[in-house]
Write a protein that holds these residues in place. Sequence first.
Motif, PDB file in Angstrom:
ATOM      1  N   ASP A 137       8.324  -6.893   7.813  1.00 19.21           N
ATOM      2  CA  ASP A 137       7.901  -8.259   8.102  1.00 19.21           C
ATOM      3  C   ASP A 137       7.443  -8.952   6.816  1.00 19.21           C
ATOM      4  OD1 ASP A 137       8.385  -7.939  10.813  1.00 19.21           O
ATOM      5  OD2 ASP A 137       6.372  -7.168  11.199  1.00 19.21           O
ATOM      6  N   LEU A 153       1.896  -3.595   2.886  1.00 19.45           N
ATOM      7  CA  LEU A 153       1.382  -2.878   4.043  1.00 19.45           C
ATOM      8  C   LEU A 153       2.428  -1.908   4.587  1.00 19.45           C
ATOM      9  CD1 LEU A 153      -0.094  -5.939   6.028  1.00 19.45           C
ATOM     10  CD2 LEU A 153      -1.249  -4.581   4.283  1.00 19.45           C
ATOM     11  N   ASN A 155       2.829   0.215   8.238  1.00 18.35           N
ATOM     12  CA  ASN A 155       2.269   0.409   9.585  1.00 18.35           C
ATOM     13  C   ASN A 155       0.970  -0.365   9.769  1.00 18.35           C
ATOM     14  OD1 ASN A 155       4.384   2.195  10.217  1.00 18.35           O
ATOM     15  ND2 ASN A 155       3.258   3.922   9.337  1.00 18.35           N
ATOM     16  N   GLY A 156       0.934  -1.579   9.206  1.00 19.72           N
ATOM     17  CA  GLY A 156      -0.215  -2.457   9.383  1.00 19.72           C
ATOM     18  C   GLY A 156      -1.380  -2.192   8.468  1.00 19.72           C
ATOM     19  N   LYS A 157      -1.285  -1.184   7.599  1.00 19.61           N
ATOM     20  CA  LYS A 157      -2.389  -0.846   6.704  1.00 19.61           C
ATOM     21  C   LYS A 157      -1.948  -1.002   5.256  1.00 19.61           C
ATOM     22  CE  LYS A 157      -4.519   2.445   9.915  1.00 19.61           C
ATOM     23  NZ  LYS A 157      -4.977   3.845  10.100  1.00 19.61           N
ATOM     24  N   ARG A 158      -2.878  -1.448   4.419  1.00 18.24           N
ATOM     25  CA  ARG A 158      -2.583  -1.620   2.999  1.00 18.24           C
ATOM     26  C   ARG A 158      -2.276  -0.260   2.371  1.00 18.24           C
ATOM     27  NH1 ARG A 158      -6.091  -5.769  -0.698  1.00 18.24           N
ATOM     28  NH2 ARG A 158      -4.599  -5.985  -2.437  1.00 18.24           N
ATOM     29  N   THR A 172       5.751  -4.092   4.912  1.00 20.36           N
ATOM     30  CA  THR A 172       5.391  -5.467   5.222  1.00 20.36           C
ATOM     31  C   THR A 172       4.805  -6.122   3.974  1.00 20.36           C
ATOM     32  OG1 THR A 172       4.960  -4.983   7.549  1.00 20.36           O
ATOM     33  CG2 THR A 172       3.917  -6.946   6.636  1.00 20.36           C
TER      34      THR A 172
END
Length: 266
Positions: A137, A153, A155-158, A172
């Motif tokens: 994304d 990112l 899986n949504g984590k930095r 992402t």
Amino acid sequence: MFDFITKRSFGINLLVVIAFFFGLALLFFSLLGVITQHGEELTVPDVRGKSVKEAMAILEKAGFDADVRDSIYIDSIPPLSVWVQTPDKGARVKVGRTIYLTVNKVVAPMVKMPDLEGLTFRSAEMMLKSMRLNVGDTIYKPDFATNTVLQQLLNGKRIKPGTPIAEGSNITLIISSGTGSIENPVPDFTGLTFSEAREMLNANNLSAGTIIIDPGVTDTANAFIIKQVPTRRNEIGDFNMVRAGESVDLWLSATKPVKDSTAVGH
């Protein structure tokens, strides 16, 4: 037979021997095309996307040998399926020719996460591609450095640069969309903890600029904001204005400041 040979002259015997070997040569070359299947060609079938077992069976049935030459990891096809074949489908080649296959690996190799922050989106995309990683994304956030990567990112984590991740992972990217066109009053951060100030910065699409920390601070997250630039109000009491994507410099102290409600700068 012995008498027949010995009673002949040497010249006649030599001619007989030459004729005999000449006849053998003619017979050999006439059968050579049959032995080597000279001139017989077949069309290479398409085995891409098929399992390596199925592909080798198809090729052998069609009159070819098959050999796995290389392997690669592609996340969009099943493991142990054929990615590339050489010669390619439709080629006309000799019967018995070896068709070399490149198959998909079962387990994705690990690579180190590159450092994309600060790069342009195009540069980040090229770097990910070179390391067999994918752009997932893309999230746009106001910031003055237009079209540069602000965060990466997984899986949504930095994710930090150098972290081992699997090839084919989707990264992402948070991209700067530039500063906003609408100006709003600068929020008042004085007296808040640094943790609270960061939440307010995010809520207003602002970023922390330079952070100056007093020597007595041992817990940065719970340290108090004692000064900010730009301030809430200017010298004549008007609100200072800021646009989304801009930054605010903050000074941190272990002691909570006493706010003067009559002060011009607040």
